[in-house]
Design a protein around this motif. Structure first.
Motif, PDB file in Angstrom:
ATOM      1  N   GLU A 123       1.102  -1.490  -0.360  1.00 50.99           N
ATOM      2  CA  GLU A 123       0.085  -0.283  -0.027  1.00 50.99           C
ATOM      3  C   GLU A 123       0.858   1.436   0.038  1.00 50.99           C
ATOM      4  O   GLU A 123       1.519   1.278   0.943  1.00 50.99           O
ATOM      5  CB  GLU A 123      -0.937   0.118   1.105  1.00 50.99           C
ATOM      6  CG  GLU A 123      -1.493   1.585   1.214  1.00 50.99           C
ATOM      7  CD  GLU A 123      -2.410   1.640   0.262  1.00 50.99           C
ATOM      8  OE1 GLU A 123      -2.440   2.304  -0.405  1.00 50.99           O
ATOM      9  OE2 GLU A 123      -3.639   1.103   0.509  1.00 50.99           O
ATOM     10  N   ARG A 124       0.667   2.209  -0.290  1.00 54.72           N
ATOM     11  CA  ARG A 124       0.987   3.571  -1.118  1.00 54.72           C
ATOM     12  C   ARG A 124       0.395   4.770  -0.967  1.00 54.72           C
ATOM     13  O   ARG A 124       1.705   5.775  -0.814  1.00 54.72           O
ATOM     14  CB  ARG A 124       2.368   3.218  -2.303  1.00 54.72           C
ATOM     15  CG  ARG A 124       3.370   2.730  -2.762  1.00 54.72           C
ATOM     16  CD  ARG A 124       4.385   2.608  -3.909  1.00 54.72           C
ATOM     17  NE  ARG A 124       5.417   1.527  -3.757  1.00 54.72           N
ATOM     18  CZ  ARG A 124       5.417   1.097  -2.951  1.00 54.72           C
ATOM     19  NH1 ARG A 124       4.981  -0.457  -2.748  1.00 54.72           N
ATOM     20  NH2 ARG A 124       7.207  -0.050  -3.067  1.00 54.72           N
ATOM     21  N   ARG A 125      -0.104   4.886  -0.446  1.00 57.81           N
ATOM     22  CA  ARG A 125      -1.129   5.711  -0.702  1.00 57.81           C
ATOM     23  C   ARG A 125      -0.622   6.187   0.936  1.00 57.81           C
ATOM     24  O   ARG A 125      -0.492   7.953   0.852  1.00 57.81           O
ATOM     25  CB  ARG A 125      -2.794   6.270   0.595  1.00 57.81           C
ATOM     26  CG  ARG A 125      -3.047   5.730  -1.588  1.00 57.81           C
ATOM     27  CD  ARG A 125      -4.550   5.438  -1.276  1.00 57.81           C
ATOM     28  NE  ARG A 125      -4.976   4.067  -0.714  1.00 57.81           N
ATOM     29  CZ  ARG A 125      -6.442   3.022  -0.852  1.00 57.81           C
ATOM     30  NH1 ARG A 125      -6.898   3.851  -1.338  1.00 57.81           N
ATOM     31  NH2 ARG A 125      -6.242   1.834  -0.530  1.00 57.81           N
ATOM     32  N   PRO A 126       0.185   5.770   2.063  1.00 58.39           N
ATOM     33  CA  PRO A 126       0.473   7.158   3.253  1.00 58.39           C
ATOM     34  C   PRO A 126       1.956   7.209   2.819  1.00 58.39           C
ATOM     35  O   PRO A 126       1.499   8.246   3.021  1.00 58.39           O
ATOM     36  CB  PRO A 126       1.089   5.669   4.185  1.00 58.39           C
ATOM     37  CG  PRO A 126      -0.631   4.730   3.983  1.00 58.39           C
ATOM     38  CD  PRO A 126      -0.656   4.314   2.457  1.00 58.39           C
ATOM     39  N   SER A 127       2.551   6.628   1.844  1.00 58.94           N
ATOM     40  CA  SER A 127       4.109   7.355   1.608  1.00 58.94           C
ATOM     41  C   SER A 127       3.223   8.698   1.001  1.00 58.94           C
ATOM     42  O   SER A 127       4.554   9.630   0.401  1.00 58.94           O
ATOM     43  CB  SER A 127       4.686   6.176   0.818  1.00 58.94           C
ATOM     44  OG  SER A 127       4.027   5.371  -0.321  1.00 58.94           O
ATOM     45  N   HIS A 128       2.605   8.042  -0.776  1.00 51.00           N
ATOM     46  CA  HIS A 128       1.881   9.560  -0.951  1.00 51.00           C
ATOM     47  C   HIS A 128       1.629  10.971  -0.519  1.00 51.00           C
ATOM     48  O   HIS A 128       2.146  11.777  -0.751  1.00 51.00           O
ATOM     49  CB  HIS A 128       0.768   8.906  -2.062  1.00 51.00           C
ATOM     50  CG  HIS A 128       1.627   8.168  -2.821  1.00 51.00           C
ATOM     51  ND1 HIS A 128       0.471   6.696  -3.919  1.00 51.00           N
ATOM     52  CD2 HIS A 128       3.265   7.691  -3.403  1.00 51.00           C
ATOM     53  CE1 HIS A 128       1.819   6.720  -4.919  1.00 51.00           C
ATOM     54  NE2 HIS A 128       2.421   6.782  -4.356  1.00 51.00           N
ATOM     55  N   ALA A 129       1.129  10.559   0.398  1.00 52.51           N
ATOM     56  CA  ALA A 129       0.259  11.624   1.375  1.00 52.51           C
ATOM     57  C   ALA A 129       1.576  12.223   1.853  1.00 52.51           C
ATOM     58  O   ALA A 129       1.414  13.274   2.414  1.00 52.51           O
ATOM     59  CB  ALA A 129      -0.736  11.134   2.716  1.00 52.51           C
ATOM     60  N   LEU A 130       2.883  11.228   2.894  1.00 51.60           N
ATOM     61  CA  LEU A 130       3.635  11.562   3.160  1.00 51.60           C
ATOM     62  C   LEU A 130       4.725  12.553   2.554  1.00 51.60           C
ATOM     63  O   LEU A 130       4.992  13.600   2.755  1.00 51.60           O
ATOM     64  CB  LEU A 130       4.843  10.747   3.600  1.00 51.60           C
ATOM     65  CG  LEU A 130       5.754  10.828   4.472  1.00 51.60           C
ATOM     66  CD1 LEU A 130       5.574  12.166   5.879  1.00 51.60           C
ATOM     67  CD2 LEU A 130       6.871   9.940   4.196  1.00 51.60           C
ATOM     68  N   LEU A 131       4.849  11.571   1.301  1.00 49.97           N
ATOM     69  CA  LEU A 131       5.441  13.456   0.202  1.00 49.97           C
ATOM     70  C   LEU A 131       5.006  14.589  -0.046  1.00 49.97           C
ATOM     71  O   LEU A 131       4.971  15.517  -0.331  1.00 49.97           O
ATOM     72  CB  LEU A 131       5.719  12.374  -1.064  1.00 49.97           C
ATOM     73  CG  LEU A 131       6.919  11.096  -0.878  1.00 49.97           C
ATOM     74  CD1 LEU A 131       6.976  10.359  -1.914  1.00 49.97           C
ATOM     75  CD2 LEU A 131       7.676  12.049  -0.293  1.00 49.97           C
ATOM     76  N   ARG A 132       3.384  14.674  -0.022  1.00 50.93           N
ATOM     77  CA  ARG A 132       2.464  15.605  -0.196  1.00 50.93           C
ATOM     78  C   ARG A 132       2.734  16.046   0.431  1.00 50.93           C
ATOM     79  O   ARG A 132       2.746  17.746   0.923  1.00 50.93           O
ATOM     80  CB  ARG A 132       1.694  15.507  -0.880  1.00 50.93           C
ATOM     81  CG  ARG A 132       0.614  14.897  -1.877  1.00 50.93           C
ATOM     82  CD  ARG A 132      -0.551  14.712  -2.646  1.00 50.93           C
ATOM     83  NE  ARG A 132      -0.834  15.688  -3.413  1.00 50.93           N
ATOM     84  CZ  ARG A 132      -1.254  15.871  -4.219  1.00 50.93           C
ATOM     85  NH1 ARG A 132      -0.828  15.598  -5.501  1.00 50.93           N
ATOM     86  NH2 ARG A 132      -1.055  17.171  -4.677  1.00 50.93           N
ATOM     87  N   PHE A 133       3.001  16.166   1.848  1.00 48.22           N
ATOM     88  CA  PHE A 133       2.610  16.830   2.786  1.00 48.22           C
ATOM     89  C   PHE A 133       4.252  17.436   3.379  1.00 48.22           C
ATOM     90  O   PHE A 133       4.054  18.464   4.009  1.00 48.22           O
ATOM     91  CB  PHE A 133       2.398  16.255   4.588  1.00 48.22           C
ATOM     92  CG  PHE A 133       2.586  15.985   6.036  1.00 48.22           C
ATOM     93  CD1 PHE A 133       1.464  17.076   6.382  1.00 48.22           C
ATOM     94  CD2 PHE A 133       3.342  16.289   6.729  1.00 48.22           C
ATOM     95  CE1 PHE A 133       1.552  18.093   7.194  1.00 48.22           C
ATOM     96  CE2 PHE A 133       3.701  16.776   8.242  1.00 48.22           C
ATOM     97  CZ  PHE A 133       2.293  17.679   8.101  1.00 48.22           C
ATOM     98  N   ILE A 134       5.342  16.711   3.049  1.00 56.95           N
ATOM     99  CA  ILE A 134       6.406  17.195   3.355  1.00 56.95           C
ATOM    100  C   ILE A 134       6.668  18.424   1.859  1.00 56.95           C
ATOM    101  O   ILE A 134       7.132  18.730   2.423  1.00 56.95           O
ATOM    102  CB  ILE A 134       7.467  16.418   3.297  1.00 56.95           C
ATOM    103  CG1 ILE A 134       7.438  15.458   4.285  1.00 56.95           C
ATOM    104  CG2 ILE A 134       8.854  16.740   3.318  1.00 56.95           C
ATOM    105  CD1 ILE A 134       8.258  14.250   4.657  1.00 56.95           C
ATOM    106  N   ALA A 135       5.983  18.062   0.937  1.00 57.17           N
ATOM    107  CA  ALA A 135       6.914  18.211   0.337  1.00 57.17           C
ATOM    108  C   ALA A 135       6.320  19.994  -0.023  1.00 57.17           C
ATOM    109  O   ALA A 135       6.680  21.437  -0.312  1.00 57.17           O
ATOM    110  CB  ALA A 135       5.602  18.068  -1.309  1.00 57.17           C
TER     111      ALA A 135
END
Length: 560
Positions: free
Chosen positions: A525-537
């Motif tokens: 599952e990669r949605r949490p990692s996508h959320a992380l990257l958006r959040f940090i960006a």
């Protein structure tokens, strides 16, 4: 009545909540997860039904009737239909009781707050008196006043709706809100040696409850916060009449309108000191830890509801020949909201777990210090974030988001209370500074370093190494900023809000990265990692430079 083809719809709010389900599955022991699953499912289904039912009826507010037909003053408050069912639902699902039940040990608070999170929006802010009830039970247990514990705690934490008590938390006066040192309520001994309270409480919620904890200055005491005592009082006497309480009016508020908030006078209310006759503010501290966590949980619940509705609407509403969700900019806006929510979720439920560990007596000194730091940080950040996400949700619905009976404006009006209740953003930022002064920043830095080190050890961490480094850099910047301004109290205070946001966001990101690498390894599952990257960006730090010119010099003086 058939719904409009573009109306947002909700399914079971438990089964459809990927973030909640994933967190519970990863953090709770399997037997605990299985034991609470049925209740969470029922609460999720109730949340969806309640939203639909609320759209099909006219909104209602509590009503104050001051006098009966014969002119006798009764000050009767009639609650809304949802509130009239509140005690039964709260007792049935243990919305207070679960947090004080030893069955699940350190996970009792996680269990409780998962229930509260699912029920909050459907409750019409019945969660407000529940939070104060939970806080009162916690404060009484910590007080060691055995007589009051035996009198009240079992009722405050009951699963029987006929026994369940609600408690108020009456601190706010016209002269003193967060600054309780200005409180003017007086406590005097009567001819029978009993304490009687006299004064005006300007903002009291849960007046429909059975008891309250309140501050008053005992007769003969000096000025200042340390001379205040904490008192226990029951709202009615044995005959059912008000216990020296006069209801002056119900407040007309921006939001939380179903919640009866009153302005009252205490006119000889019989009360009992919870502890000694001074330093009563210290006895409130256990209550604030609990109620501030409730505030953060309910802010989180509001974010989740906003995003669920906005996403549903985006999949149905067609504009410019395509569904809203198919427009890249709109989808990106919703994704940014989701990313913020996922990070906030990790932080708030981590605080809930730390609270449970502390109350069970198994938290070490590091965890206790971390809880002291994170409680105000989680509350201050999520309160402001809920308002921003609710505002963005109104915009996501266009004109419909400005129409009352869609329910969307109410989400925004209600969200505005989260940065105010239990301490405004600035009050919480200053409290976080006091916490740093007491326990240091090291507990938070150590927690962040440990989370990042743990994440780097996971096989799936490779793609997230840049994110991990960004989090590490943000922690370092916060520590450097604090050190740079450590000898300038004015600069520290002026930058406290930005520091609070930075610390909250950065530790939330560290928690989210741990979760993200774990679920990639477990099921891809990669949605949490996508959320992380958006959040940090969008940046983690919000640290102001030390200004030589005081901020007040920028402001025009008031004109008379």
């Amino acid at each position: 009545m058939p719904s409009h083809p573009h109306a947002a719809t909700l399914g079971n709010q438990y089964r459809g909540d990927r973030v909640l389900l994933s967190w519970l599955a990863r953090n709770l022991p399997r037997p605990v997860f299985e034991a609470i699953d049925t209740d969470l499912d029922a609460l999720g289904a109730h949340a969806a039904r309640a939203w639909t039912e609320a759209r099909s009826c006219s909104p209602s507010e509590p009503i104050l009737t001051r006098f009966d037909a014969w002119g006798e003053r009764i000050d009767r408050i009639e609650s809304t239909p949802v509130w009239q069912r509140g005690a039964a639902l709260s007792a049935r699902y243990g919305l207070v009781a679960a947090g004080h039940d030893a069955t699940h040990g350190e996970f009792s608070r996680c269990d409780q707050f998962a229930r509260v999170y699912l029920h909050h929006v459907a409750s019409e802010f019945y969660t407000c008196p529940l939070a104060m009830t939970d806080g009162a039970a916690t404060a009484l247990k910590a007080s060691a006043n055995q007589a009051l514990i035996e009198r009240a705690v079992d009722r405050l934490t009951s699963r029987d709706p006929t026994r369940l008590w609600l408690s108020g938390q009456w601190m706010t006066e016209l002269t003193g809100g967060s600054d309780v040192s200005a409180s003017e309520t007086r406590a005097r001994l009567d001819e029978h040696g009993q304490w009687r309270l006299h004064g005006r409480k300007w903002f009291t919620s849960a007046l429909i409850g059975d008891m309250a904890l309140t501050l008053a200055r005992p007769q003969g005491a000096c000025d200042g916060a340390d001379a205040l005592a904490l008192f226990y009082l029951e709202t009615h006497d044995d005959s059912g009449r008000w216990n020296g309480i006069r209801v002056d009016r119900l407040k007309h508020k921006l939001g939380t309108r179903e919640l009866a908030t009153a302005e009252i006078h205490l006119d000889g209310a019989l009360a009992i000191p919870v502890g000694g006759l001074e330093r009563g503010v210290r006895l409130i501290a256990p209550m604030l830890n609990v109620t501030r966590t409730w505030n953060a949980i309910c802010a989180l619940a509001t974010m989740r509801r906003c995003i669920a509705l906005a996403t549903s609407y985006a999949h149905q509403r067609v504009a410019f020949g395509r569904r809203l969700i198919d427009h890249p900019l709109h989808a990106a806006t919703l994704a940014d909201m989701q990313a913020d929510f996922e990070a906030a979720f990790q932080l708030v439920f981590h605080v809930a777990h730390l609270l449970g560990r502390s109350e069970c007596g198994i938290a070490d000194d590091h965890e206790k210090a971390l809880l002291r730091l994170l409680t105000p940080l989680a509350k201050l950040w999520t309160g402001k974030l809920a308002v921003r996400i609710a505002s963005e949700t109104c915009e996501a619905f266009g004109g419909a988001g400005y129409i009352e009976n869609t329910g969307i404006p109410q989400l925004l009006r209600d969200a505005q209370v989260f940065p105010i209740w239990e301490g405004t953003t600035n009050v919480l930022a200053l409290d976080a500074l006091r916490a740093i002064g007491s326990v240091g920043l090291q507990p938070l830095l150590r927690a962040g370093d440990r989370l990042l080190a743990e994440s780097l050890q996971a096989p799936a961490s490779g793609e997230l190494v840049p994110a991990i480094e960004a989090i590490r850099h943000a922690l370092q910047r916060a520590a450097e900023w604090l050190q740079h301004n450590s000898t300038d109290p004015d600069a520290l205070q002026a930058g406290a809000r930005g520091l609070g946001y930075t610390l909250a966001r950065t530790l939330a990101a560290a928690l989210l990265v741990r979760h993200a690498v774990a679920v990639i390894g477990e099921n891809g599952e990669r949605r949490p990692s996508h959320a992380l990257l958006r959040f940090i960006a969008r940046g983690l730090t919000d640290l102001s430079a030390t200004e030589k010119m005081p901020a007040v010099d920028l402001l025009d003086p008031p004109s008379n």
